[in-house]
Motif scaffolding. Structure first.
Motif, PDB file in Angstrom:
ATOM      1  N   LYS A  62       0.825  -1.206   0.000  1.00 49.87           N
ATOM      2  CA  LYS A  62       0.000   0.000   0.000  1.00 49.87           C
ATOM      3  C   LYS A  62       0.862   1.260   0.000  1.00 49.87           C
ATOM      4  CE  LYS A  62      -4.121   1.950   2.082  1.00 49.87           C
ATOM      5  NZ  LYS A  62      -5.194   1.739   3.043  1.00 49.87           N
ATOM      6  N   VAL A  63       1.908   1.284   0.819  1.00 50.22           N
ATOM      7  CA  VAL A  63       2.802   2.445   0.861  1.00 50.22           C
ATOM      8  C   VAL A  63       3.515   2.610  -0.480  1.00 50.22           C
ATOM      9  CG1 VAL A  63       4.930   3.345   1.890  1.00 50.22           C
ATOM     10  CG2 VAL A  63       3.111   2.501   3.353  1.00 50.22           C
ATOM     11  N   LEU A  64       3.977   1.506  -1.055  1.00 53.15           N
ATOM     12  CA  LEU A  64       4.671   1.586  -2.348  1.00 53.15           C
ATOM     13  C   LEU A  64       3.730   2.054  -3.451  1.00 53.15           C
ATOM     14  CD1 LEU A  64       7.340   1.197  -3.747  1.00 53.15           C
ATOM     15  CD2 LEU A  64       6.731  -1.178  -4.139  1.00 53.15           C
ATOM     16  N   TYR A  65       2.491   1.566  -3.432  1.00 55.22           N
ATOM     17  CA  TYR A  65       1.499   2.014  -4.416  1.00 55.22           C
ATOM     18  C   TYR A  65       1.251   3.514  -4.282  1.00 55.22           C
ATOM     19  CZ  TYR A  65      -3.096   2.937  -6.389  1.00 55.22           C
ATOM     20  OH  TYR A  65      -4.142   3.494  -7.077  1.00 55.22           O
ATOM     21  N   LEU A  66       0.999   3.966  -3.055  1.00 60.16           N
ATOM     22  CA  LEU A  66       0.737   5.392  -2.843  1.00 60.16           C
ATOM     23  C   LEU A  66       1.960   6.238  -3.171  1.00 60.16           C
ATOM     24  CD1 LEU A  66      -1.349   5.229   0.458  1.00 60.16           C
ATOM     25  CD2 LEU A  66      -2.187   5.823  -1.824  1.00 60.16           C
ATOM     26  N   LEU A  67       3.143   5.741  -2.867  1.00 61.41           N
ATOM     27  CA  LEU A  67       4.372   6.450  -3.194  1.00 61.41           C
ATOM     28  C   LEU A  67       4.555   6.548  -4.711  1.00 61.41           C
ATOM     29  CD1 LEU A  67       6.952   7.784  -2.091  1.00 61.41           C
ATOM     30  CD2 LEU A  67       8.030   5.533  -2.170  1.00 61.41           C
ATOM     31  N   SER A  68       4.257   5.469  -5.419  1.00 61.90           N
ATOM     32  CA  SER A  68       4.356   5.473  -6.884  1.00 61.90           C
ATOM     33  C   SER A  68       3.414   6.493  -7.502  1.00 61.90           C
ATOM     34  CB  SER A  68       4.037   4.083  -7.443  1.00 61.90           C
ATOM     35  OG  SER A  68       4.916   3.123  -6.944  1.00 61.90           O
ATOM     36  N   ILE A  69       2.181   6.509  -7.046  1.00 60.13           N
ATOM     37  CA  ILE A  69       1.196   7.457  -7.563  1.00 60.13           C
ATOM     38  C   ILE A  69       1.603   8.881  -7.198  1.00 60.13           C
ATOM     39  CG2 ILE A  69      -1.230   8.160  -7.470  1.00 60.13           C
ATOM     40  CD1 ILE A  69      -0.781   5.532  -8.963  1.00 60.13           C
ATOM     41  N   SER A  70       2.151   9.073  -6.009  1.00 60.41           N
ATOM     42  CA  SER A  70       2.586  10.407  -5.582  1.00 60.41           C
ATOM     43  C   SER A  70       3.746  10.913  -6.436  1.00 60.41           C
ATOM     44  CB  SER A  70       2.987  10.390  -4.115  1.00 60.41           C
ATOM     45  OG  SER A  70       1.895  10.029  -3.315  1.00 60.41           O
ATOM     46  N   ILE A  71       4.659  10.011  -6.790  1.00 60.63           N
ATOM     47  CA  ILE A  71       5.762  10.403  -7.674  1.00 60.63           C
ATOM     48  C   ILE A  71       5.220  10.774  -9.056  1.00 60.63           C
ATOM     49  CG2 ILE A  71       7.841   9.548  -8.844  1.00 60.63           C
ATOM     50  CD1 ILE A  71       8.451   7.968  -6.267  1.00 60.63           C
ATOM     51  N   LEU A  93      12.005   9.869 -12.452  1.00 57.77           N
ATOM     52  CA  LEU A  93      10.970   9.502 -11.479  1.00 57.77           C
ATOM     53  C   LEU A  93      10.388   8.130 -11.794  1.00 57.77           C
ATOM     54  CD1 LEU A  93       9.071  12.909 -11.058  1.00 57.77           C
ATOM     55  CD2 LEU A  93      10.558  11.798  -9.386  1.00 57.77           C
ATOM     56  N   LEU A  94      10.088   7.885 -13.080  1.00 62.98           N
ATOM     57  CA  LEU A  94       9.535   6.587 -13.460  1.00 62.98           C
ATOM     58  C   LEU A  94      10.537   5.461 -13.236  1.00 62.98           C
ATOM     59  CD1 LEU A  94       7.499   7.356 -16.704  1.00 62.98           C
ATOM     60  CD2 LEU A  94       6.630   6.676 -14.476  1.00 62.98           C
ATOM     61  N   ILE A  95      11.785   5.709 -13.570  1.00 60.42           N
ATOM     62  CA  ILE A  95      12.810   4.681 -13.363  1.00 60.42           C
ATOM     63  C   ILE A  95      12.977   4.396 -11.866  1.00 60.42           C
ATOM     64  CG2 ILE A  95      15.287   4.204 -13.588  1.00 60.42           C
ATOM     65  CD1 ILE A  95      15.109   5.673 -16.336  1.00 60.42           C
ATOM     66  N   SER A  96      12.880   5.431 -11.031  1.00 62.03           N
ATOM     67  CA  SER A  96      12.983   5.196  -9.585  1.00 62.03           C
ATOM     68  C   SER A  96      11.779   4.417  -9.066  1.00 62.03           C
ATOM     69  CB  SER A  96      13.154   6.512  -8.830  1.00 62.03           C
ATOM     70  OG  SER A  96      12.010   7.313  -8.934  1.00 62.03           O
ATOM     71  N   ILE A  97      10.594   4.678  -9.603  1.00 62.51           N
ATOM     72  CA  ILE A  97       9.414   3.893  -9.212  1.00 62.51           C
ATOM     73  C   ILE A  97       9.617   2.431  -9.599  1.00 62.51           C
ATOM     74  CG2 ILE A  97       6.959   3.485  -9.650  1.00 62.51           C
ATOM     75  CD1 ILE A  97       6.650   6.498 -10.096  1.00 62.51           C
ATOM     76  N   GLY A  98      10.076   2.198 -10.822  1.00 64.02           N
ATOM     77  CA  GLY A  98      10.336   0.829 -11.276  1.00 64.02           C
ATOM     78  C   GLY A  98      11.367   0.125 -10.417  1.00 64.02           C
ATOM     79  N   ILE A 136       5.036  -5.387 -12.502  1.00 58.89           N
ATOM     80  CA  ILE A 136       4.792  -3.943 -12.411  1.00 58.89           C
ATOM     81  C   ILE A 136       6.103  -3.195 -12.623  1.00 58.89           C
ATOM     82  CG2 ILE A 136       4.128  -2.078 -10.837  1.00 58.89           C
ATOM     83  CD1 ILE A 136       2.136  -4.097  -9.582  1.00 58.89           C
ATOM     84  N   SER A 137       7.167  -3.686 -12.009  1.00 57.84           N
ATOM     85  CA  SER A 137       8.471  -3.053 -12.127  1.00 57.84           C
ATOM     86  C   SER A 137       8.939  -3.003 -13.574  1.00 57.84           C
ATOM     87  CB  SER A 137       9.492  -3.811 -11.279  1.00 57.84           C
ATOM     88  OG  SER A 137      10.796  -3.371 -11.552  1.00 57.84           O
TER      89      SER A 137
END
Length: 161
Positions: A62-71, A93-98, A136-137
């Motif tokens: 959940k934290v990773l999902y919310l962090l991804s959307i926030s980025i 930003l996208l590469i860091s999310i991945g 997803i990554s």
């Protein structure tokens, strides 16, 4: 001399987005902005919840999902402000999310309450890699690198003009 002046002026010119794209971008900013504030509230008030300790897998995802959307929210704001769909910051930003999702795929299988449906190299004690997070990554990393290459091509076009 005149050609150099033309190049400097053309690189400062902003792209005019279509009405449809502007509406979708504004909708994306609105929706991801809600998730951004949800992440802040979740972290502030979630620290007091016993669920964080009892179910660490759900909390991590959940934290990773919310962090991804926030980025993504930050990236959308950058696109709107600079009026360039391909930006170096957005690709990073996208590469860091991945990369975060890839790291999650390695960590999540070792948590005590893990019950993944797509496991890679699983054993009786968990999974070495969670396939869902890895999927997803890989998708996000591909989009991140596509944006990065698009930015490089956009920069090359700006330089040749």
């Amino acid at each position: 001399m005149e050609q150099k002046q033309y190049i400097e002026e053309s690189t400062q010119e902003m792209v005019q987005f279509s009405k449809v794209f502007r509406r979708i971008l504004n909708l994306g900013i609105f929706v991801t902005g809600i998730h951004f504030f949800t992440l802040i509230l979740f972290v502030l008030f979630g620290l007091k919840q016993p669920e964080w300790i009892e179910r660490p897998t759900n909390t991590l995802v959940k934290v990773l999902y919310l962090l991804s959307i926030s980025i993504c929210f930050i990236g959308f704001l950058v696109i709107k402000r600079h009026k360039k769909p391909f930006s170096n910051l957005f690709s990073k930003l996208l590469i860091s999310i991945g990369a975060l999702w890839a790291l999650c795929s390695l960590v999540i299988g070792h948590l005590p309450d893990y019950q993944g449906s797509f496991q890679i190299f699983s054993s009786g004690r968990g999974a070495l890699i969670d396939g869902s997070c890895l999927s997803i990554s890989s998708i996000i990393l591909i989009f991140g690198f596509l944006i990065k290459y698009g930015f490089q091509y956009q920069s090359n076009d700006d330089d040749t003009i």
